[in-house]
Design an enzyme around this catalytic site. Structure first.
Site, short mmCIF file in Angstrom:
data_model
loop_
_atom_site.label_atom_id
_atom_site.label_comp_id
_atom_site.label_asym_id
_atom_site.label_seq_id
_atom_site.Cartn_x
_atom_site.Cartn_y
_atom_site.Cartn_z
N ARG A 23 0.83 -1.22 0.00
CA ARG A 23 0.00 0.00 0.00
C ARG A 23 0.86 1.26 0.00
O ARG A 23 0.39 2.35 -0.34
CB ARG A 23 -0.89 0.01 1.25
CG ARG A 23 -1.86 -1.14 1.36
CD ARG A 23 -2.45 -1.22 2.76
NE ARG A 23 -1.39 -1.44 3.76
CZ ARG A 23 -1.61 -1.34 5.09
NH1 ARG A 23 -2.80 -0.99 5.56
NH2 ARG A 23 -0.61 -1.58 5.94
N GLU A 28 6.10 6.15 12.62
CA GLU A 28 5.75 7.02 13.73
C GLU A 28 6.58 8.30 13.58
O GLU A 28 7.80 8.26 13.71
CB GLU A 28 6.06 6.35 15.08
CG GLU A 28 5.17 5.17 15.41
CD GLU A 28 5.48 4.58 16.79
OE1 GLU A 28 6.42 5.07 17.47
OE2 GLU A 28 4.79 3.61 17.17
N GLN A 46 4.57 23.35 20.42
CA GLN A 46 4.10 23.99 19.18
C GLN A 46 4.60 23.21 17.98
O GLN A 46 5.73 22.73 17.98
CB GLN A 46 4.63 25.44 19.13
CG GLN A 46 4.12 26.27 17.97
CD GLN A 46 4.55 27.71 18.05
OE1 GLN A 46 4.45 28.33 19.14
NE2 GLN A 46 5.03 28.27 16.96
N ASN A 48 5.16 23.63 13.83
CA ASN A 48 5.22 24.62 12.75
C ASN A 48 5.34 23.91 11.41
O ASN A 48 5.82 22.79 11.34
CB ASN A 48 6.44 25.54 12.93
CG ASN A 48 6.35 26.38 14.19
OD1 ASN A 48 5.26 26.67 14.69
ND2 ASN A 48 7.49 26.76 14.74
N ARG A 58 15.79 30.10 4.76
CA ARG A 58 15.16 30.66 5.97
C ARG A 58 16.14 30.50 7.14
O ARG A 58 16.60 29.40 7.40
CB ARG A 58 13.86 29.92 6.30
CG ARG A 58 12.78 30.05 5.23
CD ARG A 58 11.58 29.19 5.56
NE ARG A 58 10.56 29.20 4.51
CZ ARG A 58 9.43 29.90 4.59
NH1 ARG A 58 9.17 30.65 5.68
NH2 ARG A 58 8.53 29.87 3.62
N HIS A 61 17.89 31.47 12.56
CA HIS A 61 17.07 32.11 13.59
C HIS A 61 17.22 31.43 14.95
O HIS A 61 17.46 30.22 15.05
CB HIS A 61 15.59 32.03 13.19
CG HIS A 61 15.30 32.71 11.90
ND1 HIS A 61 14.18 32.43 11.15
CD2 HIS A 61 15.98 33.66 11.19
CE1 HIS A 61 14.18 33.17 10.06
NE2 HIS A 61 15.27 33.93 10.05
N LYS A 71 14.18 22.23 18.81
CA LYS A 71 13.40 21.94 17.59
C LYS A 71 13.67 20.53 17.11
O LYS A 71 14.83 20.09 17.06
CB LYS A 71 13.76 22.94 16.48
CG LYS A 71 13.41 24.38 16.83
CD LYS A 71 13.99 25.39 15.86
CE LYS A 71 13.73 26.80 16.34
NZ LYS A 71 14.47 27.81 15.56
N HIS A 118 19.13 28.22 13.86
CA HIS A 118 18.69 27.21 12.89
C HIS A 118 18.24 27.85 11.59
O HIS A 118 17.66 28.93 11.58
CB HIS A 118 17.52 26.40 13.48
CG HIS A 118 16.93 25.45 12.49
ND1 HIS A 118 15.67 25.61 11.97
CD2 HIS A 118 17.44 24.34 11.89
CE1 HIS A 118 15.42 24.64 11.10
NE2 HIS A 118 16.48 23.86 11.04
N TYR A 131 8.16 21.15 11.99
CA TYR A 131 8.96 20.94 13.19
C TYR A 131 8.18 21.23 14.45
O TYR A 131 7.25 22.03 14.45
CB TYR A 131 10.25 21.78 13.16
CG TYR A 131 10.09 23.24 12.86
CD1 TYR A 131 9.75 23.69 11.59
CD2 TYR A 131 10.34 24.20 13.84
CE1 TYR A 131 9.63 25.05 11.31
CE2 TYR A 131 10.23 25.56 13.56
CZ TYR A 131 9.88 25.96 12.29
OH TYR A 131 9.77 27.31 12.01
N GLU A 142 13.12 37.06 19.14
CA GLU A 142 13.67 36.41 17.95
C GLU A 142 14.87 37.19 17.41
O GLU A 142 14.84 38.42 17.32
CB GLU A 142 12.61 36.31 16.85
CG GLU A 142 12.98 35.33 15.75
CD GLU A 142 11.91 35.22 14.68
OE1 GLU A 142 11.29 36.24 14.33
OE2 GLU A 142 11.69 34.10 14.22
#
Ligand SMILES: Cc1cn([C@H]2C[C@H](O)[C@@H](COP(=O)(O)OP(=O)(O)O[C@H]3O[C@H](C)C(=O)[C@H](O)[C@H]3O)O2)c(=O)[nH]c1=O
Length: 176
Positions: A23, A28, A46, A48, A58, A61, A71, A118, A131, A142
Site C-alpha cells: 500500500r 511514527e 508547538q 510549525n 530561511r 534564527h 526543535k 537554525h 517541526y 527572535e
C-alpha cells in the site's frame, strides 16, 4: 528509531523505523516515550510548518533566553540543507555547526536543543518543512544570524538563485 550522533554531542539525527508494504509505507513521526528514552526529556508545545520554493533560505534564527526553543525538524515533501549552529557561549562546540540533508525520501529528522541558531536552504520546489518546538514563538526575543557569516564556514549548496527575505539578508554576522 535509530539515533545517530553528530559532531555536536547534543544534536542528533533520527532515522525513524519505516514499515513498507504493497500500500505504501508507515512510520511514527513522533513518539514521546521513545524520544524521552533515546534523545532528551523534553515536552513540545508547538508544531510549525512552512512551504518553500527551491532556493529559499530561511534563517539562521533563534530566540533569546528564556524563550529559546528546542526543535525537532523534518521534511514532508521536497528536500532541504538544514543547519544548526551552536551559540551556547559555554559550549565546547560554540560556533560550530551541524549540516544535514533532510528529504521526504530519507525521512531523517534532526533534534536541535535550545541554544542553537537554525536555518535551511530548500533544494526543491514545494518543500514542506515541519517541526516541533519546546517553547512558544516569541517575536520580541527572535534574533537572526547572517547565513553567510564567514567565521561559521557553512558550506551551503551552490544553487543558482538563493532567495533570502529582507530580515535575514540584513542579519548581523556571527563573531566569537
Ligand atoms: C516562526 C513563527 C512565525 N510566525 C509568523 C511571523 C511571521 O508573520 C510569519 C513568518 O515568520 P518567519 O518569516 O519568521 O518564518 P521563517 O523564516 O520560516 O522562520 C523560521 O525559520 C527558521 C527555519 C526557524 O528555525 C525558526 O523556527 C523560524 O524563525 O509567521 C508565527 O506566527 N509563529 C512562529 O512560530
Amino acid at each position: 528509531m535509530k539515533v545517530i550522533d553528530t559532531a555536536i554531542p547534543d544534536v542528533k539525527i533520527i532515522e525513524p523505523d519505516v514499515f513498507s508494504d504493497e500500500r505504501g509505507w508507515f512510520m511514527e513521526s513522533w513518539n514521546h516515550k521513545s524520544f524521552c528514552k533515546q534523545i532528551a526529556n523534553r515536552e513540545f508545545v508547538q508544531d510549525n510548518q512552512s512551504l518553500s520554493h527551491r532556493g529559499v533560505l530561511r534563517g539562521l534564527h533563534y530566540q533569546t533566553s528564556p524563550f529559546a526553543q528546542g526543535k525537532l525538524v523534518r521534511v514532508i515533501t521536497g528536500s532541504v540543507f538544514d543547519v544548526a549552529v551552536d551559540i551556547r557561549k559555554s559550549s565546547k562546540t560554540y560556533g560550530r555547526h551541524v549540516a544535514v540533508e533532510l528529504t521526504a525520501e530519507n525521512k531523517k529528522m534532526l533534534w536541535i536543543p535550545e541554544g542553537f541558531a537554525h536555518g535551511f536552504l530548500a533544494l526543491e520546489d514545494n518543500t514542506i518543512f515541519t517541526y516541533k518546538t519546546t517553547g512558544y514563538y516569541n517575536k520580541e526575543s527572535e534574533r537572526s544570524l547572517h547565513w553567510k557569516s564567514p567565521v561559521l564556514n557553512i558550506e551551503w549548496p551552490s544553487l543558482e538563485d538563493i532567495n533570502v527575505n529582507e530580515k535575514d539578508s540584513s542579519a548581523h554576522f556571527f563573531n566569537y
